[in-house]
Design a protein around this motif. Structure first.
Motif, PDB file in Angstrom:
ATOM      1  N   MET A   1      31.881  42.406  26.983  1.00 45.05           N
ATOM      2  CA  MET A   1      33.317  42.522  27.074  1.00 45.05           C
ATOM      3  C   MET A   1      33.781  43.820  26.420  1.00 45.05           C
ATOM      4  O   MET A   1      34.571  44.560  27.005  1.00 45.05           O
ATOM      5  N   ALA A   2      33.315  44.073  25.222  1.00 51.38           N
ATOM      6  CA  ALA A   2      33.722  45.283  24.514  1.00 51.38           C
ATOM      7  C   ALA A   2      33.351  46.527  25.314  1.00 51.38           C
ATOM      8  O   ALA A   2      34.166  47.452  25.436  1.00 51.38           O
ATOM      9  N   ALA A   3      32.161  46.558  25.873  1.00 56.12           N
ATOM     10  CA  ALA A   3      31.720  47.715  26.652  1.00 56.12           C
ATOM     11  C   ALA A   3      32.595  47.911  27.889  1.00 56.12           C
ATOM     12  O   ALA A   3      32.972  49.037  28.218  1.00 56.12           O
ATOM     13  N   LEU A   4      32.927  46.813  28.569  1.00 58.63           N
ATOM     14  CA  LEU A   4      33.783  46.900  29.754  1.00 58.63           C
ATOM     15  C   LEU A   4      35.168  47.447  29.408  1.00 58.63           C
ATOM     16  O   LEU A   4      35.783  48.152  30.195  1.00 58.63           O
ATOM     17  N   ALA A   5      35.653  47.090  28.223  1.00 58.65           N
ATOM     18  CA  ALA A   5      36.987  47.517  27.796  1.00 58.65           C
ATOM     19  C   ALA A   5      36.965  48.882  27.123  1.00 58.65           C
ATOM     20  O   ALA A   5      38.018  49.431  26.814  1.00 58.65           O
ATOM     21  N   GLY A   6      35.784  49.425  26.870  1.00 57.05           N
ATOM     22  CA  GLY A   6      35.690  50.715  26.207  1.00 57.05           C
ATOM     23  C   GLY A   6      36.059  50.634  24.732  1.00 57.05           C
ATOM     24  O   GLY A   6      36.610  51.576  24.161  1.00 57.05           O
ATOM     25  N   VAL A   7      35.754  49.483  24.115  1.00 56.16           N
ATOM     26  CA  VAL A   7      36.084  49.234  22.716  1.00 56.16           C
ATOM     27  C   VAL A   7      34.773  48.987  21.972  1.00 56.16           C
ATOM     28  O   VAL A   7      33.880  48.313  22.487  1.00 56.16           O
ATOM     29  N   ASP A   8      34.652  49.532  20.773  1.00 54.73           N
ATOM     30  CA  ASP A   8      33.467  49.294  19.961  1.00 54.73           C
ATOM     31  C   ASP A   8      33.282  47.801  19.728  1.00 54.73           C
ATOM     32  O   ASP A   8      34.241  47.069  19.498  1.00 54.73           O
ATOM     33  N   ARG A   9      32.030  47.357  19.789  1.00 58.15           N
ATOM     34  CA  ARG A   9      31.704  45.933  19.672  1.00 58.15           C
ATOM     35  C   ARG A   9      32.197  45.326  18.369  1.00 58.15           C
ATOM     36  O   ARG A   9      32.778  44.244  18.357  1.00 58.15           O
ATOM     37  N   SER A  10      32.011  46.020  17.262  1.00 59.56           N
ATOM     38  CA  SER A  10      32.459  45.464  15.977  1.00 59.56           C
ATOM     39  C   SER A  10      33.983  45.450  15.882  1.00 59.56           C
ATOM     40  O   SER A  10      34.562  44.516  15.321  1.00 59.56           O
ATOM     41  N   TYR A  11      34.633  46.464  16.460  1.00 62.23           N
ATOM     42  CA  TYR A  11      36.105  46.500  16.473  1.00 62.23           C
ATOM     43  C   TYR A  11      36.655  45.328  17.284  1.00 62.23           C
ATOM     44  O   TYR A  11      37.624  44.687  16.889  1.00 62.23           O
ATOM     45  N   TYR A  28      45.845  47.293  26.901  1.00 64.69           N
ATOM     46  CA  TYR A  28      45.726  47.617  28.325  1.00 64.69           C
ATOM     47  C   TYR A  28      44.266  47.736  28.744  1.00 64.69           C
ATOM     48  O   TYR A  28      43.885  47.285  29.828  1.00 64.69           O
ATOM     49  N   GLN A  29      43.427  48.308  27.903  1.00 62.96           N
ATOM     50  CA  GLN A  29      42.005  48.425  28.224  1.00 62.96           C
ATOM     51  C   GLN A  29      41.370  47.039  28.366  1.00 62.96           C
ATOM     52  O   GLN A  29      40.584  46.798  29.290  1.00 62.96           O
ATOM     53  N   ILE A  30      41.700  46.139  27.455  1.00 59.68           N
ATOM     54  CA  ILE A  30      41.144  44.790  27.498  1.00 59.68           C
ATOM     55  C   ILE A  30      41.651  44.028  28.719  1.00 59.68           C
ATOM     56  O   ILE A  30      40.875  43.371  29.415  1.00 59.68           O
ATOM     57  N   SER A  31      42.945  44.130  29.011  1.00 60.59           N
ATOM     58  CA  SER A  31      43.472  43.423  30.183  1.00 60.59           C
ATOM     59  C   SER A  31      42.860  43.970  31.472  1.00 60.59           C
ATOM     60  O   SER A  31      42.576  43.200  32.388  1.00 60.59           O
ATOM     61  N   ASP A  32      42.638  45.273  31.525  1.00 62.67           N
ATOM     62  CA  ASP A  32      41.976  45.855  32.704  1.00 62.67           C
ATOM     63  C   ASP A  32      40.553  45.325  32.843  1.00 62.67           C
ATOM     64  O   ASP A  32      40.107  44.999  33.941  1.00 62.67           O
ATOM     65  N   ALA A  33      39.829  45.239  31.731  1.00 61.68           N
ATOM     66  CA  ALA A  33      38.457  44.743  31.765  1.00 61.68           C
ATOM     67  C   ALA A  33      38.415  43.284  32.213  1.00 61.68           C
ATOM     68  O   ALA A  33      37.491  42.867  32.918  1.00 61.68           O
ATOM     69  N   LEU A  34      39.408  42.510  31.816  1.00 64.39           N
ATOM     70  CA  LEU A  34      39.481  41.093  32.201  1.00 64.39           C
ATOM     71  C   LEU A  34      40.095  40.903  33.585  1.00 64.39           C
ATOM     72  O   LEU A  34      40.095  39.789  34.112  1.00 64.39           O
ATOM     73  N   GLU A  35      40.642  41.983  34.133  1.00 61.03           N
ATOM     74  CA  GLU A  35      41.313  41.952  35.440  1.00 61.03           C
ATOM     75  C   GLU A  35      42.471  40.961  35.437  1.00 61.03           C
ATOM     76  O   GLU A  35      42.628  40.145  36.350  1.00 61.03           O
TER      77      GLU A  35
END
Length: 49
Positions: A1-11, A28-35
């Motif tokens: 999930m973190a990789a799909l959203a472009g967010v560091d795993r620990s963050y 917005y990055q997370i919502s895009d990753a979750l579609e």
């Protein structure tokens, strides 16, 4: 999930546990990753009749 959203795993873990504040950009990055829409990440208030 973190990789799909472009967010560091620990963050992402800190976000999930409510330990970090999140920016709108990350939301917005997370919502895009979750579609999903950004609004779907937030609970809707229950209106009383």
């Amino acid at each position: 999930m973190a990789a799909l959203a472009g967010v560091d795993r620990s963050y992402m873990g800190h976000i999930e546990r409510g330990e970090k504040n999140i920016t709108l950009t990350k939301i917005y990055q997370i919502s895009d990753a979750l579609e999903i829409e950004v609004a779907d990440l937030f609970p809707r208030s229950q209106e009383k009749s």
